[in-house]
Scaffold this motif. Structure first.
Motif, PDB file in Angstrom:
ATOM      1  N   MET A   1       1.010  -1.495   0.128  1.00  0.00           N
ATOM      2  CA  MET A   1      -0.185   0.066   0.019  1.00  0.00           C
ATOM      3  C   MET A   1       1.396   1.385  -0.072  1.00  0.00           C
ATOM      4  N   GLY A   2       0.364   2.060  -0.602  1.00  0.00           N
ATOM      5  CA  GLY A   2       1.091   3.148  -0.366  1.00  0.00           C
ATOM      6  C   GLY A   2       0.294   4.924  -0.940  1.00  0.00           C
ATOM      7  N   PHE A   3       1.205   5.970  -1.298  1.00  0.00           N
ATOM      8  CA  PHE A   3       0.301   7.102  -1.625  1.00  0.00           C
ATOM      9  C   PHE A   3       0.682   7.476  -2.840  1.00  0.00           C
ATOM     10  N   PHE A   4       0.070   8.398  -4.058  1.00  0.00           N
ATOM     11  CA  PHE A   4      -0.151   8.679  -4.967  1.00  0.00           C
ATOM     12  C   PHE A   4      -0.357  10.391  -4.540  1.00  0.00           C
ATOM     13  N   THR A   5       0.653  10.874  -4.655  1.00  0.00           N
ATOM     14  CA  THR A   5       0.428  12.856  -4.898  1.00  0.00           C
ATOM     15  C   THR A   5       0.497  13.024  -5.560  1.00  0.00           C
TER      16      THR A   5
ATOM     17  N   GLN B   1      -3.843  10.446  -2.796  1.00  0.00           N
ATOM     18  CA  GLN B   1      -4.356   9.358  -2.627  1.00  0.00           C
ATOM     19  C   GLN B   1      -3.480   8.412  -2.091  1.00  0.00           C
ATOM     20  N   PHE B   2      -4.689   6.888  -1.346  1.00  0.00           N
ATOM     21  CA  PHE B   2      -4.110   6.509  -1.098  1.00  0.00           C
ATOM     22  C   PHE B   2      -4.474   4.823  -1.306  1.00  0.00           C
ATOM     23  N   GLY B   3      -3.715   3.755  -1.823  1.00  0.00           N
ATOM     24  CA  GLY B   3      -4.255   2.539  -2.406  1.00  0.00           C
ATOM     25  C   GLY B   3      -2.802   1.812  -2.749  1.00  0.00           C
ATOM     26  N   GLU B   4      -3.391   0.599  -3.416  1.00  0.00           N
ATOM     27  CA  GLU B   4      -2.060  -0.371  -3.578  1.00  0.00           C
ATOM     28  C   GLU B   4      -1.347   0.069  -4.579  1.00  0.00           C
TER      29      GLU B   4
ATOM     30  N   LEU C   1      -1.853   2.281  -7.657  1.00  0.00           N
ATOM     31  CA  LEU C   1      -1.792   3.926  -8.232  1.00  0.00           C
ATOM     32  C   LEU C   1      -0.514   4.305  -9.476  1.00  0.00           C
ATOM     33  N   ARG C   2       0.533   3.054  -8.793  1.00  0.00           N
ATOM     34  CA  ARG C   2       1.023   3.445 -10.489  1.00  0.00           C
ATOM     35  C   ARG C   2       0.047   4.203 -12.025  1.00  0.00           C
ATOM     36  N   GLU C   3      -0.778   3.084 -12.414  1.00  0.00           N
ATOM     37  CA  GLU C   3      -1.151   3.303 -12.845  1.00  0.00           C
ATOM     38  C   GLU C   3      -2.102   4.251 -12.720  1.00  0.00           C
ATOM     39  N   ARG C   4      -2.673   4.670 -12.190  1.00  0.00           N
ATOM     40  CA  ARG C   4      -3.721   5.555 -11.889  1.00  0.00           C
ATOM     41  C   ARG C   4      -2.742   7.165 -12.106  1.00  0.00           C
TER      42      ARG C   4
ATOM     43  N   GLY D   1       7.125   3.515  -2.277  1.00  0.00           N
ATOM     44  CA  GLY D   1       5.931   3.889  -1.883  1.00  0.00           C
ATOM     45  C   GLY D   1       4.655   4.760  -1.910  1.00  0.00           C
ATOM     46  N   SER D   2       5.081   6.264  -2.050  1.00  0.00           N
ATOM     47  CA  SER D   2       5.333   7.114  -2.218  1.00  0.00           C
ATOM     48  C   SER D   2       5.339   7.962  -3.570  1.00  0.00           C
ATOM     49  N   ILE D   3       4.038   7.870  -4.309  1.00  0.00           N
ATOM     50  CA  ILE D   3       4.881   8.347  -5.685  1.00  0.00           C
ATOM     51  C   ILE D   3       4.054   9.644  -6.333  1.00  0.00           C
ATOM     52  N   PHE D   4       4.977  10.393  -6.549  1.00  0.00           N
ATOM     53  CA  PHE D   4       4.305  11.960  -6.412  1.00  0.00           C
ATOM     54  C   PHE D   4       4.486  12.267  -8.037  1.00  0.00           C
ATOM     55  N   LEU D   5       3.187  12.860  -8.515  1.00  0.00           N
ATOM     56  CA  LEU D   5       3.255  13.347  -9.357  1.00  0.00           C
ATOM     57  C   LEU D   5       3.890  15.517  -9.478  1.00  0.00           C
ATOM     58  N   LEU D   6       4.870  15.803  -9.987  1.00  0.00           N
ATOM     59  CA  LEU D   6       5.550  16.979 -10.279  1.00  0.00           C
ATOM     60  C   LEU D   6       4.954  17.822 -11.614  1.00  0.00           C
ATOM     61  N   LEU D   7       4.703  18.951 -11.374  1.00  0.00           N
ATOM     62  CA  LEU D   7       4.640  19.820 -12.439  1.00  0.00           C
ATOM     63  C   LEU D   7       5.942  20.875 -12.532  1.00  0.00           C
TER      64      LEU D   7
END
Length: 295
Positions: free
Chosen positions: A1-5, A202-205, A209-212, A243-249
């Protein structure tokens, strides 16, 4: 489990910081004016498990597509501007960049806001160096510090390539985000994700989250935001993915993140082998000298 920020929808409200502190009883770490915008926590540490970064980025820096336009200022506003004395409020200026009062950019900087947290690395150096087993991998894939086992040696602090872990001055033990391990155990999501009003966190598997994250990145690219990029999503990176994925600008360095993180214990096996070879050679020399002295 982890985060997508998803930093593109972060509004910098700091609700995640407050929720983290309230749920985990994290001590208050100071409400000091740091002269760094609205950022009063500066970075992650023993008393800051969630940190909302406020990056004030002047135009022309990084790979941004700011979409700056020139707007006409109403004439009465122009007339009043001639009689005013500018006063610095310690914030980036939004005045005319070319010296003309009649036409100003609608914004000469942009906010880059991002809620940072422990990365819960696949290859976690903090686990490798902990001599007491205080750090352990949970059934959810997160990395947690057992405060009742930690002896305060501090080896984990420099081992973390992201500078996440810190020691508290009052007790000397190491502390960091636990992914709200107690909440996960009863089927609840972490407090920070639960309270985020924009779903920036966002929290999930992790695989989902990588796909999202990839879908969201494609949306931004289609919208013309070519500077958007993912961080921590690659399982083949220097820490085996996080386990913590980020979308950066913008570039990771703009947010204070290392561009190419590498597990700091990567070279330990070869170092031990070389040490063993050196020790063996030294023993051989000593044995030879001892034998020679006897003969």
């Amino acid at each position: 489990m982890g985060f997508f920020t998803d930093t593109s929808v972060c509004i910098g409200c700091k609700a995640c910081e407050v929720a983290c502190k309230e749920w985990n009883a994290v001590p208050e770490d100071g409400l000091n004016f740091t002269a760094m915008s609205y950022d009063n926590t500066v970075g992650l540490g023993a008393d800051t498990w969630r940190h909302v970064a406020f990056v004030e980025q002047p135009r022309g820096l990084g790979g941004q597509e700011s979409g700056l336009t020139v707007v006409d200022v109403p004439e009465p506003t122009v007339e009043r501007a001639h009689t005013r004395t500018p006063v610095s409020l310690g914030m980036p200026a939004s005045g005319p960049g070319d010296g003309r009062v009649g036409g100003v950019p609608d914004m000469d900087f942009r906010w880059l806001m991002a809620s940072d947290v422990c990365k819960h690395c696949t290859h976690a150096a903090c686990l490798d160096v902990c001599p007491t087993g205080a750090l352990f991998r949970t059934e959810f894939g997160s990395v947690v510090v057992q405060e009742d086992v930690c002896n305060g040696c501090g080896y984990c602090v420099p081992a973390c390539p992201f500078g996440v872990i810190g020691k508290r001055e009052d007790d000397g033990r190491a502390w960091k985000c636990t992914l709200c391990y107690d909440r996960l155990g009863v089927g609840q999501e972490p407090a920070c994700a639960k309270t985020c009003p924009t779903d920036s966190i966002q929290f999930g598997e992790v695989e989902e989250l990588r796909e999202r994250a990839a879908r969201r990145l494609a949306q931004l690219h289609d919208a013309g935001v070519g500077s958007a990029r993912l961080y921590g999503h690659d399982p083949d990176d220097g820490v085996g993915g996080t386990g913590s994925i980020f979308l950066l600008l913008d570039e990771p360095e703009v947010y204070g993140l290392p561009p190419d993180p590498v597990v700091t214990t990567r070279d330990l096996p070869s170092m031990w082998r070389h040490a063993a070879v050196a020790a063996g050679a030294l023993l051989a020399v000593l044995a030879a000298v001892s034998w020679g002295s006897r003969t």
